[in-house]
Design an enzyme around this catalytic site. Structure first.
Site, PDB file in Angstrom:
ATOM      1  N   THR A 154       0.910  -1.334  -0.285  1.00  0.00           N
ATOM      2  CA  THR A 154       0.200  -0.004  -0.522  1.00  0.00           C
ATOM      3  C   THR A 154       1.173   1.152   0.412  1.00  0.00           C
ATOM      4  O   THR A 154       1.698   1.333   0.388  1.00  0.00           O
ATOM      5  CB  THR A 154      -0.447  -0.338   1.149  1.00  0.00           C
ATOM      6  OG1 THR A 154      -2.025  -1.353   1.290  1.00  0.00           O
ATOM      7  CG2 THR A 154      -1.330   0.921   1.676  1.00  0.00           C
ATOM      8  N   ARG A 182     -14.505  -7.645  -0.343  1.00  0.00           N
ATOM      9  CA  ARG A 182     -13.782  -7.362   1.170  1.00  0.00           C
ATOM     10  C   ARG A 182     -13.119  -5.780   0.656  1.00  0.00           C
ATOM     11  O   ARG A 182     -12.913  -4.819  -0.410  1.00  0.00           O
ATOM     12  CB  ARG A 182     -12.286  -7.878   1.251  1.00  0.00           C
ATOM     13  CG  ARG A 182     -11.366  -7.328   1.836  1.00  0.00           C
ATOM     14  CD  ARG A 182     -10.137  -7.986   1.813  1.00  0.00           C
ATOM     15  NE  ARG A 182      -9.064  -7.175   2.829  1.00  0.00           N
ATOM     16  CZ  ARG A 182      -8.356  -6.120   2.693  1.00  0.00           C
ATOM     17  NH1 ARG A 182      -8.381  -6.160   1.833  1.00  0.00           N
ATOM     18  NH2 ARG A 182      -7.285  -6.311   4.020  1.00  0.00           N
ATOM     19  N   THR A 203       0.352   1.463   6.850  1.00  0.00           N
ATOM     20  CA  THR A 203       0.236  -0.211   5.675  1.00  0.00           C
ATOM     21  C   THR A 203      -0.438  -1.567   6.189  1.00  0.00           C
ATOM     22  O   THR A 203       0.346  -1.518   7.425  1.00  0.00           O
ATOM     23  CB  THR A 203       1.195  -0.044   4.978  1.00  0.00           C
ATOM     24  OG1 THR A 203       1.479  -1.552   3.764  1.00  0.00           O
ATOM     25  CG2 THR A 203       2.895   0.651   5.307  1.00  0.00           C
ATOM     26  N   GLY A 204      -0.346  -2.001   5.424  1.00  0.00           N
ATOM     27  CA  GLY A 204      -0.288  -3.392   6.385  1.00  0.00           C
ATOM     28  C   GLY A 204      -1.581  -4.443   6.199  1.00  0.00           C
ATOM     29  O   GLY A 204      -2.110  -3.545   5.242  1.00  0.00           O
TER      30      GLY A 204
HETATM   31  N1  GLY Z   1      -4.064  -1.928   3.617  1.00  0.00           N
HETATM   32  C1  GLY Z   1      -4.200  -2.539   2.544  1.00  0.00           C
HETATM   33  C2  GLY Z   1      -5.248  -3.666   2.796  1.00  0.00           C
HETATM   34  O1  GLY Z   1      -4.937  -4.641   3.429  1.00  0.00           O
HETATM   35  O2  GLY Z   1      -6.001  -3.564   1.418  1.00  0.00           O
END
Ligand code: GLY
Length: 280
Positions: A154, A182, A203-204
């Site tokens: 990300t 999702r 991010t993650g």
């Molecule tokens: N951080 C991006 C995701 O999990 O979609």
């Protein structure tokens, strides 16, 4: 003036030295261009400018180079938060456009500022964003071989401008192989948040970031008197009981900059007002 950008997490083992050097070069190049842009633009505009360049690099999982979902489609999410107006706008699971962050920017003028799925894609078309495929050969190969991608990647940017205004922007292609529909954290206030005191981009793993409300939590703690470092530390400590997988970059109104990661390692670059640093 401060600018931090990130390009997500990357697994050390999957990165050749050549790739690392390339990422370093790209991050520094984007940082330099963003510094020049910030001379004559505000925090929000600069966060969008930097994030769009990150989206355009196939090295990261946002815009061009986004990961592919279970059904073979790419769905992208991006958000902006203006710390001065306190307005948040975003797109969730938008398809077939080059820069999701520009659609989030366009939504700032609307009453309905967060759009998802088909509605987001139709809005982008109505606003004149041309159809664009962000699929790359590398991502397609990973998808077809069901091989995990070399990073969750990300991207995001936080900025403090010369007027002391703050902004955050974040963009993602999601997790890869996810169930269609999702929702990523990136276009929520868990993954991207700013006010007059602090701006954070994450991010993650989206589920972990949403579970902890990470970006909002850090910004709220700074607003309530924590230093940026303390706010990051306490918020990341709270991920430990469930082994939350997250990284974040942040800047506060007094010019402090900080990053943290629950697991190695977030890829980021920072201009702290004097010097550039890059971590890949
Ligand atoms: N951080 C991006 C995701 O999990 O979609």
């Amino acid at each position: 003036m401060r600018i931090l950008i990130h390009g997500g997490f990357f697994s050390e083992s999957s990165q050749s030295n050549e790739t690392k050097l390339l990422k370093q070069k790209v991050l520094l190049d984007i940082l330099e261009k963003s510094k020049v842009y910030l001379q004559s633009n505000n925090a929000v505009a600069t966060s969008i400018f930097a994030t769009a360049m990150l989206e355009d690099s196939p090295l990261f999982n946002a815009g061009t180079g986004s990961q592919i979902q279970q059904d073979g489609k790419i769905r992208m999410s991006a958000a902006i938060m203006d710390g001065t107006s306190l307005k948040f706008s975003g797109v969730i699971n938008v398809e077939d456009i080059q820069n999701p962050v520009f659609v989030a920017q366009r939504l700032m003028k609307e009453d309905d500022r967060v759009l998802g799925g088909e509605g987001a894609t139709k809005y982008a078309a109505k606003e004149g964003f041309p159809l664009f495929s962000t699929e790359t050969e590398e991502r397609k190969k990973e998808y077809l071989s069901k091989k995990e991608s070399n990073g969750t990647g990300t991207v995001g940017c936080v900025v403090l401008d010369r007027q002391g205004k703050l902004a955050a922007a974040t963009s993602t292609g999601g997790k890869g192989f996810e169930i269609p529909g999702r929702v990523s954290d990136s276009a929520t206030i868990a993954g991207n948040f700013a006010n007059q005191n602090c701006a954070v981009s994450c991010t993650g793993v989206g589920e972990d970031i949403v579970s902890s409300g990470l970006a909002t939590k850090i910004v709220t703690r700074v607003t309530d008197g924590f230093s940026l470092t303390e706010a990051f530390k306490k918020s990341f400590d709270e991920l430990k009981p469930y082994d939350g997988f997250a990284g974040a970059i942040g800047v506060s109104k007094n010019g402090d900059v900080f990053f943290s990661e629950s697991h190695p390692k977030i890829v980021y670059a920072c201009f702290d007002g004097e010097n550039n640093t890059v971590f890949v």
